[in-house]
Design an enzyme around this catalytic site. Structure first.
Site, PDB file in Angstrom:
ATOM      1  CG  ASP A  80      -2.239   0.574   1.047  1.00  0.00           C
ATOM      2  OD1 ASP A  80      -2.687   0.651  -0.107  1.00  0.00           O
ATOM      3  OD2 ASP A  80      -2.875   0.955   2.043  1.00  0.00           O
ATOM      4  CG  HIS A  81      -0.635   4.783   0.703  1.00  0.00           C
ATOM      5  ND1 HIS A  81      -1.113   5.836  -0.030  1.00  0.00           N
ATOM      6  CD2 HIS A  81      -1.687   4.325   1.418  1.00  0.00           C
ATOM      7  CE1 HIS A  81      -2.396   6.013   0.233  1.00  0.00           C
ATOM      8  NE2 HIS A  81      -2.773   5.097   1.096  1.00  0.00           N
ATOM      9  N   GLY A 173      -7.696   8.318   8.626  1.00  0.00           N
ATOM     10  CA  GLY A 173      -7.515   8.536  10.062  1.00  0.00           C
ATOM     11  C   GLY A 173      -8.658   9.188  10.814  1.00  0.00           C
ATOM     12  CG  HIS A 200      -6.881   4.459  -0.008  1.00  0.00           C
ATOM     13  ND1 HIS A 200      -5.667   4.004   0.416  1.00  0.00           N
ATOM     14  CD2 HIS A 200      -7.137   3.804  -1.166  1.00  0.00           C
ATOM     15  CE1 HIS A 200      -5.194   3.122  -0.439  1.00  0.00           C
ATOM     16  NE2 HIS A 200      -6.066   2.990  -1.425  1.00  0.00           N
ATOM     17  N   GLY A 201      -9.284   5.719   3.460  1.00  0.00           N
ATOM     18  CA  GLY A 201      -9.837   6.579   4.508  1.00  0.00           C
ATOM     19  C   GLY A 201     -11.256   6.187   4.877  1.00  0.00           C
ATOM     20  CB  THR A 225      -8.232   4.852  11.231  1.00  0.00           C
ATOM     21  OG1 THR A 225      -7.316   5.298  10.249  1.00  0.00           O
ATOM     22  CG2 THR A 225      -8.198   5.789  12.424  1.00  0.00           C
TER      23      THR A 225
HETATM   24 ZN   LIG Z   1      -4.616   4.806   1.960  1.00  0.00          ZN
END
Ligand SMILES: [Zn+2]
Length: 276
Positions: A80-81, A173, A200-201, A225
């Site tokens: 990821d990322h 987050g 995402h998120g 998160t």
């Molecule tokens: Zn992400």
């Protein structure tokens, strides 16, 4: 290990989203896999490159591949990322089946060029490739850039990526309900491309919005998160019991169980079953 592209195609046919869960140690890997087995769901174990200083890529790959071989479900292993070609090459050699190139800060034309080169390299080895358009911010809206629908079709055509992480209002987050999805933008993006769209998120988005996002074409959801927070809380409660608590009880039992419960609940939501 199963081709992540086949897993995504199956999710799309069933109008579900594939859950991608970030791990950072043995316990979180075990929790994600156990939750997926309990729910009989395919799953992606995701590892963020910035964690590699503490849990190296090769160790993650060995662990996940070893466990997945004995399970009755499809398991993908996703980097990821990743911000550089070196990390992607390393993941590819270690046995990851999917990679995300996060060229967040570079100008569009250069991003197209670098993403295409990475996609060619990864596709030659049979890996699935994800890239991000716009920028999903971290912690607050600072730095957020929403995905421009008219660019998505162009980007997919020129880079050949399988999955586009689209910035449509979520933020890494946050807590559930603190962010909202821009469904108009999602529909406009959907009209531009047949590529898989990922979110995402997702911890900041309420379940009703997630379900609607899945109905409107999101086929991969990244989650971390809220599970991380639940594990922290369980660890504090275990330490706080006042007894002489061994680390095993905190990490291997309390944290793992709390993480597992969150992942199980998410898998139910992504599969269109009842959840939060
Ligand atoms: Zn992400």
């Amino acid at each position: 290990m199963v081709d992540v592209r086949a897993m995504l195609a199956a999710a799309r046919r069933r109008r579900q989203a594939l859950g991608s869960f970030n791990v950072f140690n043995l316990e979180t890997v075990e929790a994600v896999l156990a939750a997926a087995v309990a729910r009989r769901c395919p799953v992606i174990v995701a590892f963020t490159e910035r964690m590699a200083a503490d849990f190296d890529l090769e160790a993650v790959a060995l662990l996940v591949r070893h466990r997945a071989a004995a399970l009755p479900i499809s398991v993908g292993l996703h980097l990821d990322h990743s911000q550089n070609e070196a990390g992607i090459l390393r993941a590819l050699r270690a046995g990851f089946t999917s990679v995300m190139y996060d060229g967040a800060d570079i100008p569009y034309e250069e991003k197209v060029r670098r993403t295409r080169a990475i996609a060619e390299m990864a596709h030659a080895e049979g890996l699935c490739v994800e890239a991000e358009l716009g920028h999903v911010a971290r912690g607050s809206r600072k730095g957020e850039v929403l995905a421009e629908p008219s660019l998505v079709g162009d980007f997919v055509k020129r880079t050949g990526v399988d999955i586009v992480a689209v910035a449509i209002g979520s933020v890494h987050g946050l807590k559930a309900g603190e962010a909202h999805l821009d469904f108009g933008r999602l529909r406009a993006i959907r009209r531009e491309t047949d590529a898989h769209l990922s979110l995402h998120g997702s911890s900041g988005i309420a379940d009703a919005e997630l379900r609607r996002g899945i109905r409107e074409g999101i086929t991969k959801i990244s989650y971390f998160t809220a599970a991380s927070r639940a594990a922290s809380l369980a660890m504090r409660q275990t330490w706080g019991s006042g007894r002489d608590v061994p680390p095993y009880a905190v990490l291997s039992i309390a944290a793992r169980r709390a993480f597992l419960a969150q992942v199980e609940e998410r898998l139910a939501v992504y599969a269109g079953r009842r959840g939060r």
